[in-house]
Structure formats: C-alpha cells, structure tokens
Design an enzyme around this catalytic site. Structure first.
Site, PDB file in Angstrom:
ATOM      1  N   SER A  59       0.818  -1.211   0.000  1.00  0.00           N
ATOM      2  CA  SER A  59       0.000   0.000   0.000  1.00  0.00           C
ATOM      3  C   SER A  59       0.848   1.256   0.000  1.00  0.00           C
ATOM      4  CB  SER A  59      -0.846  -0.015   1.265  1.00  0.00           C
ATOM      5  OG  SER A  59      -1.472   1.224   1.459  1.00  0.00           O
ATOM      6  N   TYR A 115      -1.599   0.383  10.399  1.00  0.00           N
ATOM      7  CA  TYR A 115      -1.891  -0.386   9.183  1.00  0.00           C
ATOM      8  C   TYR A 115      -0.706  -0.304   8.203  1.00  0.00           C
ATOM      9  CZ  TYR A 115      -3.493  -1.095   4.449  1.00  0.00           C
ATOM     10  OH  TYR A 115      -3.569  -1.499   3.144  1.00  0.00           O
ATOM     11  N   LYS A 150       2.166  -3.239   6.645  1.00  0.00           N
ATOM     12  CA  LYS A 150       2.530  -3.480   5.235  1.00  0.00           C
ATOM     13  C   LYS A 150       4.042  -3.327   5.035  1.00  0.00           C
ATOM     14  CE  LYS A 150      -1.560  -4.328   3.502  1.00  0.00           C
ATOM     15  NZ  LYS A 150      -1.918  -5.570   2.814  1.00  0.00           N
TER      16      LYS A 150
HETATM   17  C1  WQD Z   1      -9.653   9.883  -0.188  1.00  0.00           C
HETATM   18  C2  WQD Z   1      -9.909  11.380  -0.021  1.00  0.00           C
HETATM   19  C3  WQD Z   1     -10.231  12.004   2.263  1.00  0.00           C
HETATM   20  C4  WQD Z   1     -13.963   9.744   2.802  1.00  0.00           C
HETATM   21  C5  WQD Z   1      -6.828   5.075   2.140  1.00  0.00           C
HETATM   22  C6  WQD Z   1      -5.756   4.530   3.024  1.00  0.00           C
HETATM   23  C7  WQD Z   1      -4.600   4.076   2.188  1.00  0.00           C
HETATM   24  C8  WQD Z   1      -5.052   3.126   1.105  1.00  0.00           C
HETATM   25  C9  WQD Z   1      -6.143   3.716   0.304  1.00  0.00           C
HETATM   26  C10 WQD Z   1      -5.120   0.787   1.669  1.00  0.00           C
HETATM   27  C11 WQD Z   1      -9.174  11.998   1.168  1.00  0.00           C
HETATM   28  C12 WQD Z   1     -11.503  12.231   1.466  1.00  0.00           C
HETATM   29  C13 WQD Z   1     -12.823  10.313   2.254  1.00  0.00           C
HETATM   30  C14 WQD Z   1     -15.037  10.601   3.180  1.00  0.00           C
HETATM   31  C15 WQD Z   1     -13.760  12.508   2.413  1.00  0.00           C
HETATM   32  N1  WQD Z   1      -5.613   1.931   1.661  1.00  0.00           N
HETATM   33  N2  WQD Z   1     -12.720  11.670   2.067  1.00  0.00           N
HETATM   34  N3  WQD Z   1     -14.889  11.954   2.958  1.00  0.00           N
HETATM   35  O1  WQD Z   1      -7.246   8.011   2.956  1.00  0.00           O
HETATM   36  O2  WQD Z   1      -6.424   8.516   0.622  1.00  0.00           O
HETATM   37  O3  WQD Z   1      -6.342   6.220   1.459  1.00  0.00           O
HETATM   38  O4  WQD Z   1      -7.205   4.111   1.164  1.00  0.00           O
HETATM   39  O5  WQD Z   1      -4.004   0.431   1.486  1.00  0.00           O
HETATM   40  O6  WQD Z   1      -3.707   3.485   3.021  1.00  0.00           O
HETATM   41  O7  WQD Z   1      -5.329   5.556   3.905  1.00  0.00           O
HETATM   42  O8  WQD Z   1      -8.522   7.155   0.900  1.00  0.00           O
HETATM   43  O9  WQD Z   1     -10.809   7.066   0.105  1.00  0.00           O
HETATM   44  O10 WQD Z   1     -10.381   7.328   2.589  1.00  0.00           O
HETATM   45  O11 WQD Z   1      -9.890   9.234   1.055  1.00  0.00           O
HETATM   46  O12 WQD Z   1     -13.694  13.738   2.242  1.00  0.00           O
HETATM   47  O13 WQD Z   1     -16.094  10.156   3.684  1.00  0.00           O
HETATM   48  O14 WQD Z   1     -11.304  11.557   0.251  1.00  0.00           O
HETATM   49  O15 WQD Z   1     -10.048  13.017   3.213  1.00  0.00           O
HETATM   50  O16 WQD Z   1      -8.810  13.300   0.802  1.00  0.00           O
HETATM   51  P1  WQD Z   1      -7.095   7.584   1.568  1.00  0.00           P
HETATM   52  P2  WQD Z   1      -9.958   7.619   1.185  1.00  0.00           P
END
Ligand code: WQD
Length: 325
Positions: free
Chosen positions: A115, A139, A143
């Site tokens: 990841s 997490y 990894k």
């Molecule tokens: C994306 C953007 C949020 C939800 C995560 C893990 C990472 C990897 C991929 C596994 C950000 C914003 C999100 C919401 C929002 N996982 N958001 N409202 O955090 O980039 O990555 O998934 O390996 O390790 O951290 O992904 O989809 O949660 O967020 O505004 O309800 O959407 O702040 O900018 P993230 P995400």
C-alpha cells in the site's frame, strides 16, 4: 500456473482472481469470508474456506501451488490506530504463516498486496519507489514490515515476490462480473456511492482548506481491473527474471474530493448531498504516484483509471441498491 489467492473473495482479490482466470491460470481461492463474499467467487475456481491463522489449513492449500497471491489483510487505517493487536495478529502473524507455508510447501512465487500507506506523509510528489518508507498508521506499518519479511524470505528461502503498493483502489469490474459490495466502507468513492443510493444521508468532505486547487484532498485513484492486471504481470516478471520487484501502482493523475463528487453527480444523475467538515487526522493534502517503474519493468499501463470509468463501473454495481428517486 497454479495460483492460490489468499483473500480472493474480497474486493481486490476477486478482481485479481478473475484476471488470473482470464489469463489461463488455475486458481484456488483461500478466504475466511470475514470481509470477502461468496458472491465474489467464480465457477471456474476452487474455493477453500480457511483462515490464515490456521497454519495446517494453509499448508494443505499450499500443496502444489506455484504462486501465492496474498491479499488477506485488514485495511482500515483508523481502526488500526485503536486496535493494533488485531492488525498485528492478522496482518503480521498471518503473513508470517503464509510465508512459512510457502517455504514449507515449496511455493516459488508470492505477489503481495502492499500500500501507499507505507510512505506516510509525502516528502515529495509524485511518490516513486525511492521515497522513504515511514508509515504513519499502524496499518501502514504492518505493510512495511511484511515487505521486510519478504526480502528476507527471498534471500534465505528463494521465494521471489512482487510487492505492489496500491494507491487509491477504486471502481468495479468493467465487464460487471464482480458485484459484492464492500461492507462498511470508509473510502471516498464507495461512500459517495452509498450517499447516491441514500444508504447514507450525506458525504462528509474532510476539510476544504488544504493546499490544493479547490482546497480538498487530492488522491491518485487507480481502477481495480488495472490493479488486477498488475498482479499477473508481476508474476510474469518475477518468474521470467527470477527476481523480486517492488512497485508503486497509481494512475499518476490526482483528483480532488470535489472533482470526484462532481463526476459522481454527473454520472449517476443523483443529488448526493455533501457537507464540509473538519480534516480527518493523518490525511495528507496530496498523494500521487509515479508508476514509471511498473510501466518499465512490468509493461503495466492503467487502461480504466479515468474518473468517468472509476465512477460508472462503481455505479453499475451500486445502482441496484438505490432508494428513492
Ligand atoms: C480519499 C480522499 C479524504 C472519505 C486510504 C488509506 C490508504 C489506502 C487507500 C489501503 C481523502 C476524502 C474520504 C469521506 C472525504 N488503503 N474523504 N470523505 O485516505 O487517501 O487512502 O485508502 O491500502 O492506506 O489511507 O482514501 O478514500 O479514505 O480518502 O472527504 O467520507 O477523500 O479526506 O482526501 P485515503 P480515502
């Protein structure tokens, strides 16, 4: 080859299983269905219901396999910070079991689902493979640690591995063959889809005061079919060159939360209420990948990672659950 896909009933696992089947490999899925779904299994594959903490079961399933694909992990960043024990047990001890079973059964290849979370806050963008590894979540730490185990088992046991550091996985099979919804999703696109379906009342936008063009977080979304293809290409590479490889997988494009939301409103034709709330702790402003190494070594190219396809393929699955007009 004979492939054992551990976690093959899950979201990325099922797309990956489909891709190995399409490429003519023989597939067995090993899954405890803790988040994977029977609905995500295909008629052409064998299924073993089992847990990675059950070493004898894993060893039995390993017999005769040429390659393990390991996607059996918990992946909720927030949860990992309050329940690290759960992540130690499953992600770390479970992976050690998998490596030991591979060594004992003589499995030569392993493709690992890593990841972008191994990098933590980016020091520069786009993030290439030289970027320092300093995870900020437990997490991400699991990894990064497993990658270190992999390097040792390569050296000491001759298991060649491909470690694939996914950026933001999203979308659903472009041919509609995977239909299982993720349970309690926390990621942006499934949350937007659930909001479009009225399963949740609104999208919470986590902060609009970031240093990005519209102030909302910018991410590198990569289509799950493109990720699935990379697993097969990685096995081709490590088996042909007898050499392990670690690559970043992203589309190299960055989309903000509001851009994703606008595209989802357009594609679904639904209202999708949204409200800006405070930042989510630990979220970087921007995260984009350099996938140059994957392109050069594996011949990988994302084909479906445009915003339109990411959203329309998700909506194809979610729209069956839509309530109201
Ligand atoms: C994306 C953007 C949020 C939800 C995560 C893990 C990472 C990897 C991929 C596994 C950000 C914003 C999100 C919401 C929002 N996982 N958001 N409202 O955090 O980039 O990555 O998934 O390996 O390790 O951290 O992904 O989809 O949660 O967020 O505004 O309800 O959407 O702040 O900018 P993230 P995400």
């Amino acid at each position: 080859m004979k492939i054992l896909i551990i976690g093959g009933a899950g979201y990325i696992g099922s797309h990956t299983a489909r891709e190995f089947l399409d490429r003519g490999h023989e597939v067995t899925v090993f899954d405890n269905l803790s988040s994977g779904l029977r609905q995500n299994l295909f008629a052409e594959e064998a299924f073993v219901y089992g847990d990675i903490m059950d070493y004898p079961a894993l060893l039995r399933a390993a017999k005769g396999a040429d390659c393990f694909v390991h996607l059996a992990a918990f992946k909720a960043v927030g949860e990992s910070m309050v329940a690290p024990e759960k992540y130690s047990r499953n992600n770390i001890s479970g992976s050690v079991n998998i490596l030991n079973a591979a060594a004992e059964a003589g499995v030569r290849y392993l493709i690992f689902s890593s990841s972008a979370a191994v990098f933590g806050q980016p020091e520069y963008l786009p993030i290439d493979e030289q970027h320092p590894v300093h995870p900020e979540s437990y997490y991400g730490f699991t990894k990064a640690e497993i990658e270190r185990f992999l390097a040792w088992y390569d050296k000491l046991k001759g298991i060649r591995y491909g470690s694939l550091r996914y950026f933001n996985a999203a979308g659903y099979d472009v041919r509609g063959r995977v239909t299982g919804l993720e349970q309690n999703p926390a990621n942006l696109i499934p949350v937007i889809m659930e909001t479009a379906c009225r399963i949740r009342p609104e999208l919470q936008v986590f902060g609009d005061d970031y240093d990005t063009p519209d102030g909302t977080g910018l991410r590198d979304y990569v289509h799950v079919n493109d990720l699935a293809a990379a697993h097969v290409l990685a096995l081709d590479y490590i088996s042909k060159h007898d050499k392990s490889v670690t690559v970043n997988l992203g589309s190299e494009a960055g989309f903000s939360v509001l851009e994703v939301l606008d595209a989802a409103r357009r594609v679904t034709g639904r209202e999708i209420p949204a409200k800006v709330v405070g930042r989510r702790p630990g979220d970087p402003a921007k995260l984009t990948a350099s996938a140059k190494l994957a392109r050069e070594l594996l011949g990988w190219q994302p084909h479906h990672s445009d915003l339109e396809t990411l959203i329309s393929t998700s909506w194809n699955v979610y729209k069956g659950f839509a309530r109201g007009a």
